[in-house]
Design a protein around this motif. Structure first.
Motif, mmCIF file in Angstrom:
data_model
loop_
_atom_site.group_PDB
_atom_site.id
_atom_site.type_symbol
_atom_site.label_atom_id
_atom_site.label_comp_id
_atom_site.label_asym_id
_atom_site.label_seq_id
_atom_site.Cartn_x
_atom_site.Cartn_y
_atom_site.Cartn_z
ATOM 1 N N TYR A 149 -9.264 2.299 1.969
ATOM 2 C CA TYR A 149 -8.493 1.436 2.649
ATOM 3 C C TYR A 149 -8.985 0.097 3.369
ATOM 4 C CZ TYR A 149 -4.579 3.618 0.280
ATOM 5 O OH TYR A 149 -3.630 3.667 -1.331
ATOM 6 N N SER A 155 -6.046 2.928 -5.060
ATOM 7 C CA SER A 155 -7.213 2.036 -3.974
ATOM 8 C C SER A 155 -7.818 0.740 -5.097
ATOM 9 C CB SER A 155 -7.921 2.981 -3.024
ATOM 10 O OG SER A 155 -7.560 3.677 -2.029
ATOM 11 N N ASP A 193 -6.145 -2.279 -5.727
ATOM 12 C CA ASP A 193 -6.479 -3.349 -4.965
ATOM 13 C C ASP A 193 -7.969 -3.793 -4.681
ATOM 14 O OD1 ASP A 193 -3.402 -2.523 -4.151
ATOM 15 O OD2 ASP A 193 -4.212 -1.282 -2.564
ATOM 16 N N VAL A 223 1.217 -1.335 -0.313
ATOM 17 C CA VAL A 223 0.154 0.413 -0.059
ATOM 18 C C VAL A 223 1.256 1.624 -0.183
ATOM 19 C CG1 VAL A 223 -1.980 -1.378 1.469
ATOM 20 C CG2 VAL A 223 -0.259 0.034 2.363
ATOM 21 N N ASN A 276 -3.748 0.072 9.426
ATOM 22 C CA ASN A 276 -2.815 -0.987 8.814
ATOM 23 C C ASN A 276 -1.585 -1.160 10.555
ATOM 24 O OD1 ASN A 276 -2.204 0.206 6.314
ATOM 25 N ND2 ASN A 276 -1.814 2.205 7.363
ATOM 26 N N ARG A 316 -10.918 -2.525 1.897
ATOM 27 C CA ARG A 316 -10.458 -3.128 1.564
ATOM 28 C C ARG A 316 -10.158 -4.253 2.420
ATOM 29 N NH1 ARG A 316 -4.201 -1.380 0.195
ATOM 30 N NH2 ARG A 316 -4.822 -1.965 1.993
ATOM 31 N N TYR A 350 -8.655 7.860 3.728
ATOM 32 C CA TYR A 350 -8.828 6.379 3.933
ATOM 33 C C TYR A 350 -9.383 5.610 4.098
ATOM 34 C CZ TYR A 350 -4.089 3.510 5.271
ATOM 35 O OH TYR A 350 -3.564 2.480 5.638
#
Length: 664
Positions: free
Chosen positions: A251, A288, A291, A5, A215, A254, A248
């Motif tokens: 993310y 993004s 991903d 990432v 994360n 995901r 964000y």
């Protein structure tokens, strides 16, 4: 599967606005910033808030972002200071960050150069941001190791000097991301925990907490701890409710979708990925989108639906070019696997061959075996087709020819079996020889390690004896000879008082003797202090090092000390060892490097001491250090006794930086 990432870009300053209400949207957030601009009490505050608005729009609407930068520039006047010029270059780089990496890198470097002239907290904040964002661009161009150096040497120290805990947390989180990309998930988890702890006292740091929880959750899933990952995701969801406009957010979806895929909940995984895609499309976030589509591919792949999997893998490849080599390899490998499962062996073979050509040497052996398997499969299919054709063409041939062909096939099969047996016998013998050689090398390494440990123990005993002798001599000088000299001085002073009525010559001689005695006492104290400083034993490491640097500071050589988060209760071997190391390095820099400025930094981080001594002297070649007699061998031995590590960065004419890490 390994995820790659983008690392966190650090933007404008935090001005206390807020995205503190769960109902806030991106537009409402921008409106609140506009209102604060209008309410600014002075031009300086207005400039800061306009630049914050520019950062908000930098990845949403570049024309608006540049517009706010221009408004701030007009307020600065015709000839803005270097500080304001640095802010302008920094925010211009933020706007073009994802569109022109090379130009953005040059802008960040220009900003850091201009801001380096200033030493107040806000300048340190922006220097940290400029260096961090420059490093993220290097990482995007396959220079993760350089970015890690920039965080440790530039961005993180500037954030700590500025007292910016939020930026410190982001830098710790970026270190965790880099380590995770290198498969060191356990070390990455420690940095995520530090980042979360740093933010624990900030109740409204929603954006920063969202990124670190997401994360950290991804890292825990790589470690296999699904329950801890779920706890992190729950915490991230709370933060997302407070900042629903966050860039964000894709993310988060995901990572949450990946969690559902791991627990075999296909429907929730796909729904979560599609929700993230909708947000990423609104944000025009191609990274993004790539991903998220890749995760949909992986979901269908895990359930054996390879046609759908291939479809979404192809869609993922349409979003942003593969600037990171691992991502290119990952796509080629996954496409080859998908084609293989669909029975397209020739295409799979070609994909895997392309993958192998780009693969690094550490994985060439494994890749070659995969290519060989695909090639054999493809060749087998082709041979079967040729055999069918031959059978159809030769069906009317004589029975004698058929028997001859059968014998030939049997002979070929026998030869193939014999060659196969010979090949695997050779491989087995080679493996045995290699294993024997490895055992011999391991034995030699164990002997060498044993000898080194014995040498370190001997050196430690010598050092302990030296320190004990120094301590004894220091006490004897201070308590014995020091007391005697002090008594002599008092008696001479009394005699001088009684003899005031005598001649001026006699009084002058007596005063001269007393001054000489004072100098002798000072010299005695200096010698005793060098042998064993009292500040080290009674006040702790930070005062002792500060006192040492102040003592070594001269008009010709400036010695500055910075201490961060140092305790007062370190074990005595650590206290004495660190003090002697700094003492030796300062003596080297002053005597041999001809340095005009020396900076000593010492900090505690995760139960380890980080020590840096940097000078602007003549430098040297580290490969020739053993021949120079600079005393660095003693430093390395002391660090080895404390089970630490030493890194020397020097070059003739460029100065010297020595970094030392010592576990407590």
């Amino acid at each position: 599967m390994k995820w790659f990432v983008s690392l966190l870009i650090v933007g404008g300053c935090c001005i206390g606005v807020s995205a503190q209400q769960g109902e806030s949207t991106g537009g409402a957030f921008a409106d609140s910033l506009e209102q604060l601009v209008r309410q600014s009490p002075d031009d300086s505050t207005k400039i800061e808030r306009l630049l914050e608005l520019s950062f908000f729009w930098s990845d949403r609407d570049t024309s608006k972002a540049f517009g706010y930068i221009e408004k701030a520039r007009r307020i600065m006047g015709v000839n803005p200071s270097a500080y304001y010029q640095g802010l302008l270059w920094h925010h211009r780089a933020n706007v073009i960050y994802a569109h022109d990496m090379e130009k953005a890198k040059s802008y960040y470097q220009r900003a850091a150069h201009l801001l380096a002239e200033y030493s107040f907290p806000r300048a340190y904040v922006y220097q940290s941001k400029a260096w961090n964002n420059y490093g993220t661009l290097l990482q995007a161009q396959d220079s993760a190791a350089k970015y890690l150096d920039i965080i440790i040497e530039r961005a993180l120290p500037y954030s700590r000097m500025a007292g910016d805990s939020s930026a410190v947390s982001q830098h710790l989180q970026n270190i965790g991301l880099i380590l995770g990309n290198l498969n060191d998930f356990e070390s990455a988890a420690q940095y995520y925990q530090q980042a979360i702890h740093t933010l624990s006292n900030f109740s409204h740091a929603y954006e920063n907490k969202l990124t670190v929880y997401v994360n950290a959750a991804k890292n825990e899933m790589n470690l296999g701890d699904i329950n801890q990952a779920k706890r992190y995701l729950d915490s991230a969801e709370v933060q997302l409710h407070a900042v629903p406009h966050s860039t964000y957010a894709p993310y988060y979806y995901r990572t949450a979708g990946f969690y559902f895929r791991r627990i075999k909940n296909k429907e929730r995984a796909l729904a979560t990925f599609h929700r993230g895609i909708a947000i990423a499309e609104d944000l025009l976030d191609d990274y993004s989108l790539r991903d998220l589509y890749f995760e949909i591919y992986a979901t269908y792949r895990d359930w054996g639906e390879y046609l759908n999997a291939k479809k979404y893998l192809a869609i993922a490849d349409t979003h942003v070019p593969h600037t990171i080599s691992h991502n290119r390899l990952l796509h080629a490998r996954e496409m080859a696997k998908t084609e293989y499962h669909l029975g397209n062996y020739k295409v799979a073979f070609e994909q895997m061959r392309d993958y192998a050509l780009a693969k690094d040497s550490l994985q060439e052996s494994e890749t070659a075996l995969k290519i060989l398997a695909l090639e054999k499969k493809f060749q087998t299919v082709e041979q079967e087709n040729e055999i069918l054709k031959l059978q159809d063409a030769n069906r009317r041939q004589q029975s004698a020819i058929d028997r001859n062909r059968l014998w030939i096939m049997l002979l070929v099969a026998s030869l193939t079996i014999a060659l196969t047996i010979a090949y695997f016998s050779w491989k087995l013998a080679r493996s045995n020889r290699r294993a024997l050689g490895q055992r011999e090398r391991l034995h030699e390494e164990e002997l060498l390690n044993f000898k080194q440990q014995e040498q370190i123990k001997q050196f430690d005993s010598i050092l302990q004896g030296q320190e004990e002798e120094r301590n004894r001599i220091s006490r004897d000088l201070h308590d014995g000879l020091g007391g005697l000299l002090a008594g002599v001085k008092l008696r001479l002073s009394a005699v001088a008082t009684k003899e005031r009525e005598q001649t001026a010559v006699q009084n002058n001689e007596m005063e001269s003797v007393i001054r000489e005695l004072d100098r002798s006492v000072d010299e005695l104290r200096r010698v005793a202090r060098n042998l064993m400083p009292e500040s080290l034993l009674y006040m702790g490491l930070k005062p002792a090092l500060a006192d040492l640097c102040e003592f070594m500071d001269t008009p010709g050589t400036s010695v500055k000390f910075h201490g961060f988060y140092l305790s007062t209760t370190y074990p005595q071997p650590v206290l004495i060892g660190v003090y002697r190391i700094v003492q030796e390095l300062l003596n080297n820099a002053i005597k041999h490097a001809c340095a005009s400025q020396i900076i000593v930094q010492c900090s505690e981080n995760d139960r380890s001491l980080s020590l840096t001594v940097e000078d602007d002297g003549c430098g040297f070649d580290p490969q020739e250090v053993g021949k120079k007699g600079l005393g660095l061998k003693n430093v390395e031995n002391r660090v080895a006794i404390l089970r630490g590590m030493v890194e020397i960065d020097s070059y003739p004419g460029r100065g010297t930086t020595i970094n030392i890490e010592i576990p407590i």
